[in-house]
Design a protein around this motif. Sequence first.
Motif: not given
Length: 231
Positions: A30-33, A134-142, A23-26
């Motif tokens: 950028e992964v989830w927002l 956090l679970r898989t290391g995969a980045r994917f915006d839906r 919630f605080t690291d840039a």
Amino acid sequence: MTYGKFQKTFALSVPVDRAWQAFTDAKDLEVWLTGTVQEADVRQGGRIAWAEDDYGRLVWDIVEADPPNKLVYKESSSILPVPTDVTVTFEESQSGTKITVTQAGFGEGENWQTHLDNVGLAWVQTLAALDLYLRTGARFDRFFTFQSGLGMLTDDLLAGPVVLSVDDGAFAAKAGIQRGDIILKLGTAPVFSRSDLWLFNREHPIGEEVEVTYARSGEVLTARAALTEPT
């Protein structure tokens, strides 16, 4: 949930320190927002600020930072039409971290409950990207994948999404949709909730001619119009 306030608890399968970092690291933000974080000064009086995008410029003005237990910030009006006050607490749990999000400041105007419901759905869908990472290391915006908009505010009834307001000049207005109408179908897809509306706008671009079916005063009406910009 109480009047004018959204509150929900989520579970993340990581330790509290890691959840706080998310919630605080840039880079994590950028992964989830998504977007680009230009500033991340996580202390009282500091702020987290994103580069301007199609939604405007999102800024979190930090009111209180007690790592890794509590984060309080004021969110600017960008994704939401008004500034809101957000409190996030982090508690250790057997499975990892229990996160409770409280968001307030929606006012007492008409349709405030619908705005709260939209916020709740948005939190669920944006945090899905964080949990996936956090679970898989995969980045994917839906979540931030809207191609078009309908130009109407809706609330979910058992019968389907009921229209609360219509934006002038947008798809809904051009299709003759009015307050109180219940949306039944978009294109060939049946509609049961605002989630279906969101999914449709993620799949179809601005300018596409779409048929919409809706119920009004005992009648089922059908119209056709071009999709407009996301709102």
